[in-house]
Design an enzyme around this catalytic site. Structure first.
Site, mmCIF file in Angstrom:
data_model
loop_
_atom_site.group_PDB
_atom_site.id
_atom_site.type_symbol
_atom_site.label_atom_id
_atom_site.label_comp_id
_atom_site.label_asym_id
_atom_site.label_seq_id
_atom_site.Cartn_x
_atom_site.Cartn_y
_atom_site.Cartn_z
ATOM 1 N N CYS A 160 -0.294 40.897 32.616
ATOM 2 C CA CYS A 160 -1.431 40.186 32.043
ATOM 3 C C CYS A 160 -2.376 39.740 33.168
ATOM 4 C CB CYS A 160 -0.925 39.012 31.203
ATOM 5 S SG CYS A 160 -2.189 38.052 30.356
ATOM 6 N N ASP A 217 -3.660 46.184 21.733
ATOM 7 C CA ASP A 217 -4.030 44.992 22.496
ATOM 8 C C ASP A 217 -5.419 44.539 22.060
ATOM 9 O OD1 ASP A 217 -4.809 43.124 24.480
ATOM 10 O OD2 ASP A 217 -3.535 44.105 25.972
ATOM 11 N N HIS A 249 -0.651 43.308 23.241
ATOM 12 C CA HIS A 249 -0.643 42.711 24.574
ATOM 13 C C HIS A 249 0.734 42.081 24.816
ATOM 14 C CE1 HIS A 249 -2.738 41.178 28.110
ATOM 15 N NE2 HIS A 249 -2.100 40.027 27.935
#
Length: 280
Positions: A160, A217, A249
């Site tokens: 991330c 995502d 995600h």
């Protein structure tokens, strides 16, 4: 074999020991309840524990036996160096790497004390300059090279927020041998804290980068992935971006509901192959 932080770093004070140990315990509050599928990796055969690199705390895991070990910098999600990131370090150590995860928010605050993501982003994450992060990663790499790591075999992986940083570091450090970026943002607004994003630096990549992304995502568009694939062709190193069509995600984050076992396991296998191929 376990090592506490004093044995890894004799200069470590008791005050720093307590502060860092508390900050690194468990999972970040903002991440929510821990998912039942959270993976726990033991420390058998490893030396693990916090260390101080100047004023920078870090968590280190490595095989207990001595030797010049290939090193992997592990870069946190927005939630900081919590138990999942520590576990990733132990997984890498089981594979024969010296894995080190520096606490890259230490000057801005402690993410484990914040209970919601918007507050975390506003009060800590938005105040962390990329230049500081890259300098701290350089310091972590130098520490590893002086403490059992092979400075000629250095890699980075991040998730991330850390996925974006992994791309940036691959454009920053000419000694880096490999990078694996998990669902790191590729584009964004240029600010004083974040003057460049991976797409801006694609032609400057100095190490091979494997990008692992989710097709579902909501925060990273497929258009930005396509642009990155095209822009990276100008780099003098190979890049590869894999998209898992149905993955959201944070599909590798086994402690969260976003975890997708099939994509996570395939990504981890690809990471191992990428590191092996580029750090031999």
């Amino acid at each position: 074999m376990h090592e506490d932080m004093k044995s890894l770093n004799p200069a470590f004070s008791r005050r720093n020991f307590i502060g860092t140990a508390l900050a690194a315990t468990g999972f970040a509050m903002a991440a929510g309840p821990v998912h039942a599928e959270a993976i726990t990796t033991d420390a058998m055969g490893l030396s693990v524990g916090p260390v101080m690199i100047g004023e920078l705390p870090a968590y280190v895991a490595r095989p207990a036996q001595a030797g010049a070990l290939p090193t992997v910098l592990v870069v946190q999600e927005i939630f900081g160096v919590h138990e999942h990131i520590r576990d990733v370090c132990r997984r890498l150590a089981k594979l024969g790497y010296l894995a080190i995860a520096p606490e890259l928010y230490v000057r801005q605050g402690d993410p484990s004390t914040i209970a919601d993501i918007p507050t975390l982003l506003k009060t800590i994450v938005a105040k962390v300059p990329d230049r500081q992060v890259l300098t701290d990663l350089d310091a972590a790499a130098a520490w590893a090279g002086a403490n059992g790591g092979d400075p000629h075999r250095l890699a980075i992986t991040g998730f991330c927020w850390g996925g974006r940083i992994s791309w940036l570091y691959a454009a920053h450090n000419p000694t880096l041998r490999a990078a694996v970026a998990w669902y790191g943002k590729l584009t964004g607004e240029a600010t004083a804290m974040t003057p460049h994003h991976p797409l801006d630096l694609a032609a400057q990549l100095k190490a091979p980068v494997l990008g692992l992304y989710g097709g579902a995502d909501q925060g990273i568009s497929q258009d930005s992935i396509a642009l990155m694939r095209e822009a990276a062709k100008a780099a003098k190193v190979k890049t590869e971006i894999v998209v898992y069509p149905d993955a959201p995600h944070a599909f590798h984050a086994d402690y969260r509901p976003s975890y997708r076992e099939e994509a996570a396991k395939d990504g981890w296998n690809r990471l191992q192959a990428w590191l092996k191929d580029n750090m031999a």
